[in-house]
Design an enzyme around this catalytic site. Structure first.
Site, PDB file in Angstrom:
ATOM      1  N   CYS A  54      17.028 -17.150   3.681  1.00 35.06           N
ATOM      2  CA  CYS A  54      15.950 -16.592   2.650  1.00 35.06           C
ATOM      3  C   CYS A  54      14.517 -16.792   3.543  1.00 35.06           C
ATOM      4  CB  CYS A  54      15.888 -17.301   1.296  1.00 35.06           C
ATOM      5  SG  CYS A  54      17.303 -17.058   0.427  1.00 35.06           S
ATOM      6  N   CYS A  89      23.879 -24.726   2.864  1.00 37.40           N
ATOM      7  CA  CYS A  89      23.416 -24.399   1.640  1.00 37.40           C
ATOM      8  C   CYS A  89      24.247 -24.488   0.393  1.00 37.40           C
ATOM      9  CB  CYS A  89      22.872 -22.789   1.521  1.00 37.40           C
ATOM     10  SG  CYS A  89      24.421 -21.600   1.892  1.00 37.40           S
TER      11      CYS A  89
END
Ligand code: SF4
Length: 257
Positions: A205, A233
């Site tokens: 991101c 993540c």
């Protein structure tokens, strides 16, 4: 193979451990109907290989809502280039709204990325994986000494399997180096994320990714404010090991289920 024992799985791991990615993909496709490639970047190489092996390749990607514009364009170039079923998974908007209303848009800088990643990545991924018997990732051992050094080419997914549902995870690129990956991309004219031309190596991101310097390791640009041993993540949190290095950390242990 779907119902194979731990011993059989171990034998397969050994048999495939030094095979090339195409051989691993062939075995994966010949044994599983409900199988899909999880795509975010380097997996474009796996898509390129897969469409040469079979028709109707299923691919999914996670749109967290926080990706770079370059990444959205890259996803669309993959859709245009390859005859695959490309599914874009999105988070539950109510959970995103609750998080950002309570904590703002950048809470991960203050209290870690796990909560945001859980809502924007792990939950939608988990919903999709429940419909599959196997998934294919682009993880490589050389991406992280801290979390991926012992990555096998296939494994029973220790995070997303449940007592009623065994999920196999294939990592066909586990043995490949970054150099081999880029050789394949150039030789086969595989699309890649234009951010790589700006010094980005591992891309996630936008708020949680930055370009790295030549001497830095590739995962140094991800969640740079956190400990290197926690840089997963949630998609691959099975790579995080408990202190005795014996067992993978499950989402329940991370407060993720
Ligand atoms: Fe949220 Fe950052 Fe995780 Fe993306 S990488 S889901 S922005 S914490």
């Amino acid at each position: 193979m779907k119902d194979c024992s731990n011993a059989e799985l171990g034998e397969l791991q050994i048999a495939l451990s030094s095979r090339d990615p195409i051989a691993i993909l062939k075995l994966a496709f010949s044994n599983f109907e409900k199988i899909a490639i999880s795509f975010s970047g380097a997996e474009a190489v796996l898509i390129d290989m897969a469409v040469k092996l079979r028709e109707n390749v299923s691919v999914f990607t996670l749109d967290t809502g926080r990706l770079h514009p370059e990444t959205y364009r890259f996803i669309e170039r993959i859709r245009e280039r390859y005859p695959v079923q490309l599914e874009i998974l999105q988070p539950d908007h109510r959970q995103v709204q609750e998080l950002v209303n309570q904590k703002g848009l950048f809470s991960f800088y203050a209290d870690g990325h796990q909560e945001c990643c859980h809502i924007r990545k792990v939950k939608p991924l988990s919903r999709r994986l429940r419909t599959l018997d196997a998934w294919i990732t682009g993880q490589r051992r050389d991406q992280s000494k801290a979390t991926r050094q012992r990555l096998p080419v296939l494994e029973r997914d220790g995070v997303f399997s449940t007592p009623d549902h065994t999920l196999i995870k294939f990592n066909p690129l586990a043995n490949w180096s970054s150099g081999q990956l880029w050789d394949y991309i150039k030789t086969n004219d595989v699309p890649f994320n234009q951010l790589h031309a700006q010094g980005y190596v591992s891309i996630g991101c936008e708020p949680c990714t930055r370009a790295i310097l030549p001497h830095e390791h590739e995962r140094a640009g991800r969640w740079w404010w956190e400990d290197a041993a926690k840089k997963e993540c949630g998609l691959h949190s099975g790579n995080l090991r408990t202190v005795d290095n014996a067992s993978p950390v499950r989402h329940t242990e991370l407060g993720m289920v």
